[in-house]
Motif scaffolding. Sequence first.
Motif, PDB file in Angstrom:
ATOM      1  N   CYS A  30      52.620  12.452   7.609  1.00  0.00           N
ATOM      2  CA  CYS A  30      53.959  11.933   7.360  1.00  0.00           C
ATOM      3  C   CYS A  30      54.701  11.798   8.687  1.00  0.00           C
ATOM      4  N   GLU A  31      55.481  10.742   8.817  1.00  0.00           N
ATOM      5  CA  GLU A  31      56.269  10.493  10.023  1.00  0.00           C
ATOM      6  C   GLU A  31      57.472  11.443  10.062  1.00  0.00           C
ATOM      7  N   PRO A  32      58.082  11.639  11.237  1.00  0.00           N
ATOM      8  CA  PRO A  32      59.307  12.451  11.313  1.00  0.00           C
ATOM      9  C   PRO A  32      60.365  11.916  10.344  1.00  0.00           C
ATOM     10  N   GLY A  33      61.052  12.844   9.685  1.00  0.00           N
ATOM     11  CA  GLY A  33      62.067  12.472   8.708  1.00  0.00           C
ATOM     12  C   GLY A  33      61.538  12.420   7.288  1.00  0.00           C
ATOM     13  N   PRO A  72      73.563  12.621   7.938  1.00  0.00           N
ATOM     14  CA  PRO A  72      73.444  11.744   6.767  1.00  0.00           C
ATOM     15  C   PRO A  72      72.149  10.937   6.827  1.00  0.00           C
ATOM     16  N   ILE A  73      71.745  10.390   5.705  1.00  0.00           N
ATOM     17  CA  ILE A  73      70.612   9.468   5.680  1.00  0.00           C
ATOM     18  C   ILE A  73      71.129   8.123   6.174  1.00  0.00           C
ATOM     19  N   ILE A  74      70.493   7.589   7.208  1.00  0.00           N
ATOM     20  CA  ILE A  74      70.877   6.308   7.792  1.00  0.00           C
ATOM     21  C   ILE A  74      69.802   5.283   7.435  1.00  0.00           C
ATOM     22  N   ASN A  79      62.937  -2.442  13.025  1.00  0.00           N
ATOM     23  CA  ASN A  79      61.810  -1.507  13.110  1.00  0.00           C
ATOM     24  C   ASN A  79      62.224  -0.064  12.867  1.00  0.00           C
ATOM     25  N   ALA A  80      63.525   0.180  12.722  1.00  0.00           N
ATOM     26  CA  ALA A  80      64.008   1.553  12.514  1.00  0.00           C
ATOM     27  C   ALA A  80      63.658   2.024  11.104  1.00  0.00           C
ATOM     28  N   VAL A  81      63.331   3.286  10.999  1.00  0.00           N
ATOM     29  CA  VAL A  81      62.955   3.893   9.724  1.00  0.00           C
ATOM     30  C   VAL A  81      64.184   4.552   9.108  1.00  0.00           C
ATOM     31  N   THR A  82      64.313   4.464   7.799  1.00  0.00           N
ATOM     32  CA  THR A  82      65.391   5.151   7.091  1.00  0.00           C
ATOM     33  C   THR A  82      65.104   6.642   7.118  1.00  0.00           C
ATOM     34  N   LYS A  83      66.033   7.430   7.651  1.00  0.00           N
ATOM     35  CA  LYS A  83      65.888   8.885   7.690  1.00  0.00           C
ATOM     36  C   LYS A  83      67.219   9.511   8.084  1.00  0.00           C
TER      37      LYS A  83
END
Length: 195
Positions: A30-33, A72-74, A79-83
């Motif tokens: 799993c990726e960070p976040g 908060p969840i952004i 290419n940015a990941v939601t986290k």
Amino acid sequence: PGFYSAAGQTKCKPCEAGYYCLSGAGREQCEPGYYSYEGAFVCTICKPGYLCDGKGKTSPVEDPCQPGEYCPIIEGDGNAVTKAKKLQCPEGTFQPGTGKSSFHDCQPCPPGFVCTTTAEPTVECPVGFYCPGVTISQDFIDELNDGSPTLNLSPNGLSTNGMQFPCPPGTYNDIPGITHVSQCKLCSQGRYCRS
């Protein structure tokens, strides 16, 4: 999904926590976040207030935001990941807990104190000043939601840091922690009080 087999293996085994298994042929961390439990075929975003720094997290509540910040969840864009993203509480506010996820967890600096850090009100209002506390307006909250906050801490322009204001000329204060200009004392007749 949720199982994999290594090269040369004849049996599939459950994907370990911290990994996801889509095709059965392999597994990915799993990726960070994000985190996963055993047998996952997708990783799940960690809870608001928790960063889950680093790959391979196994719980939604790892790496909590620290005092003075909120996470908060952004939503990702491009290419940015939601986290979760770590944000500092604004100057003039404090937040003493961990795992907080909203600006609303940041509390205004209370009357009689100066918030020198965003983790807690640390300093009693010094002698020679009064500290009315910080009031957060709806305009500031609207600006924060728009991504451009500017907390105006100096309504009269005389503040040294937005939270403490000098007693006016001709007055003084010899008691720490006062909260209103009316608590500044008048200079005695025949005496000079520096502002």
